[in-house]
Write an enzyme that holds these catalytic residues in place. Structure first.
Site, mmCIF file in Angstrom:
data_model
loop_
_atom_site.group_PDB
_atom_site.id
_atom_site.type_symbol
_atom_site.label_atom_id
_atom_site.label_comp_id
_atom_site.label_asym_id
_atom_site.label_seq_id
_atom_site.Cartn_x
_atom_site.Cartn_y
_atom_site.Cartn_z
ATOM 1 N N GLY A 40 6.432 5.257 -19.503
ATOM 2 C CA GLY A 40 6.369 6.464 -18.680
ATOM 3 C C GLY A 40 5.595 6.095 -17.423
ATOM 4 O O GLY A 40 4.523 5.500 -17.513
ATOM 5 N N ALA A 43 1.785 7.432 -17.124
ATOM 6 C CA ALA A 43 0.858 6.764 -18.037
ATOM 7 C C ALA A 43 0.704 5.291 -17.676
ATOM 8 O O ALA A 43 -0.411 4.753 -17.705
ATOM 9 C CB ALA A 43 1.355 6.912 -19.468
ATOM 10 N N THR A 222 8.011 -0.706 -1.699
ATOM 11 C CA THR A 222 7.918 -1.945 -2.484
ATOM 12 C C THR A 222 9.283 -2.626 -2.516
ATOM 13 O O THR A 222 10.330 -1.972 -2.542
ATOM 14 C CB THR A 222 7.397 -1.673 -3.907
ATOM 15 O OG1 THR A 222 8.256 -0.722 -4.546
ATOM 16 C CG2 THR A 222 5.983 -1.115 -3.893
ATOM 17 N N GLY A 224 10.039 -5.601 -4.581
ATOM 18 C CA GLY A 224 10.138 -6.589 -5.653
ATOM 19 C C GLY A 224 9.558 -7.922 -5.223
ATOM 20 O O GLY A 224 8.413 -7.983 -4.764
ATOM 21 N N ASP A 256 4.878 0.339 -11.351
ATOM 22 C CA ASP A 256 3.767 1.159 -11.858
ATOM 23 C C ASP A 256 2.464 0.366 -11.865
ATOM 24 O O ASP A 256 1.394 0.919 -11.608
ATOM 25 C CB ASP A 256 4.064 1.658 -13.277
ATOM 26 C CG ASP A 256 5.315 2.525 -13.316
ATOM 27 O OD1 ASP A 256 5.649 3.143 -12.288
ATOM 28 O OD2 ASP A 256 5.962 2.561 -14.387
ATOM 29 N N ASN A 282 -0.086 -6.171 -5.040
ATOM 30 C CA ASN A 282 1.096 -7.028 -5.209
ATOM 31 C C ASN A 282 0.810 -8.131 -6.230
ATOM 32 O O ASN A 282 1.659 -8.461 -7.059
ATOM 33 C CB ASN A 282 1.400 -7.768 -3.899
ATOM 34 C CG ASN A 282 2.392 -7.044 -3.011
ATOM 35 O OD1 ASN A 282 3.108 -6.161 -3.454
ATOM 36 N ND2 ASN A 282 2.424 -7.444 -1.751
ATOM 37 N N SER A 288 2.210 -8.876 -13.969
ATOM 38 C CA SER A 288 2.897 -8.064 -14.983
ATOM 39 C C SER A 288 4.357 -8.483 -15.208
ATOM 40 O O SER A 288 4.862 -8.323 -16.318
ATOM 41 C CB SER A 288 2.829 -6.575 -14.614
ATOM 42 O OG SER A 288 3.825 -6.250 -13.667
ATOM 43 N N GLY A 293 7.525 -6.568 -21.661
ATOM 44 C CA GLY A 293 7.051 -5.207 -21.867
ATOM 45 C C GLY A 293 6.459 -4.605 -20.617
ATOM 46 O O GLY A 293 6.395 -5.237 -19.556
#
Ligand code: RIB
Ligand code: NA
Length: 309
Positions: A40, A43, A222, A224, A256, A282, A288, A293
């Site tokens: 989400g 969150a 943004t 990518g 996120d 960035n 991440s 995940g």
């Protein structure tokens, strides 16, 4: 006891299948891995800000069900205040069906469920906390009216507002721009809002200026692997902020991670310029994308180089 970052937004249980490619309509393909995760956009952003060291609270609604109970525990495990997390028996906890291909790209269907029941009463309840926070972050996975109302409430109290206009809706009300100190979206969302194609950094700058004119303080688009473009009302020359080159494993929720890190910097390192904040955010997001995940791939403060703080 004042908070750094308050997020009024969504919680979803992510049901993720990894497959060599995304299936076509009517097609069944074999995937190689399935897992359930916490997601989400709201969150996710809150958790990334918390992991960087911000004092955070989440204002959201989940179902009175197993996924909802689990989600509340997840917030607690990440030191996010759950004082303003409500459970309803009128809808199920939001869910996102996600397919990730071998290139780390994804396709997502969300069923917002309980998220759509977050409303006026919840915002009134959140007012004492919200009005004393440093930064409010909103997205578009709850009722747009609720997001807009939260942004306006914050602005009235000079709480900095970050609005992540995702997922994009056509005909986004002009009021959203006026209520956003920082308006953030990705290239595809920017295309939908302006009707012009965004395939290069130059396009992003042009489209960013167009969005800026609609009344927000700054715009971040943004891009990518290309980082982002920052456009500010004080200096209307778009600035391209490149990012480090990495091999993506799973890009789900990278946007996120960026927004959560940005919220942390605005609240906790206000002496930095917006461009410097975007540069550091960035780098957080680039970490991440290198593991599987959404929240599972978000770095903690201790995993990050000291130069980022
Ligand atoms: O931005 C990524 C998020 O979008 C996922 O966690 C999924 O829940 C969807 O809301
Ligand atoms: Na990831």
């Amino acid at each position: 006891d004042c908070l750094d970052v308050v997020v009024v937004g969504s919680c979803m249980t992510d049901l993720v299948s990894q497959a060599p490619r995304l299936p076509k309509a009517g097609e069944t393909i074999h995937g190689h891995k399935f897992f359930i995760g916490f997601g989400g956009k709201g969150a996710n952003q809150c958790i990334q800000a918390a992991r960087m060291g911000a004092r955070t609270a989440m204002v959201c609604k989940v179902g009175k069900d197993f996924f909802g109970d689990n989600y509340i525990q997840n917030f607690k495990n990440n030191c996010v205040s759950t004082e303003l997390v409500k459970q309803t028996d009128e809808a199920a906890t939001g869910a996102a069906s996600i397919i990730v291909n071998d290139a780390g790209e994804n396709a997502i269907v969300i069923v917002a469920g309980a998220n759509m029941l977050l409303g006026d009463e919840d915002l009134q309840h959140a007012w004492p906390v919200l009005s004393r926070a440093k930064v409010l972050v909103c997205q578009l996975e709850i009722s747009p009216d609720t997001s807009l109302q939260a942004l306006r409430m914050a602005q009235q109290r000079h709480v900095k507002t970050i609005f992540n206009a995702a997922p994009a809706i056509p005909d986004l009300s002009a009021d959203f721009y006026k209520a956003s100190d920082i308006f953030c979206c990705n290239e595809t969302e920017a295309e939908l809002f302006t009707g012009s194609a965004v395939s290069t950094v130059e396009d992003a700058g042009r489209v960013g200026l167009e969005l800026l004119k609609r009344g927000c303080g700054s715009v971040i688009i943004t891009l990518g692997p290309q980082g982002c473009v920052v456009v500010q009302s004080a200096d209307a020359t778009p600035v391209h902020v490149p990012t480090s080159k990495v091999t993506p494993v799973d890009t789900t929720g990278a946007g996120d991670s960026f927004i959560g890190a940005l919220a942390f910097y605005i609240a906790c390192c206000p002496e930095l310029s917006l461009v410097e904040m975007a540069k550091r955010a960035n780098l957080v997001a680039a970490i991440s994308v290198q593991s599987v995940g959404t929240q599972t791939s978000y770095p903690h403060r201790g995993d990050l180089p000291a130069e980022l703080f």
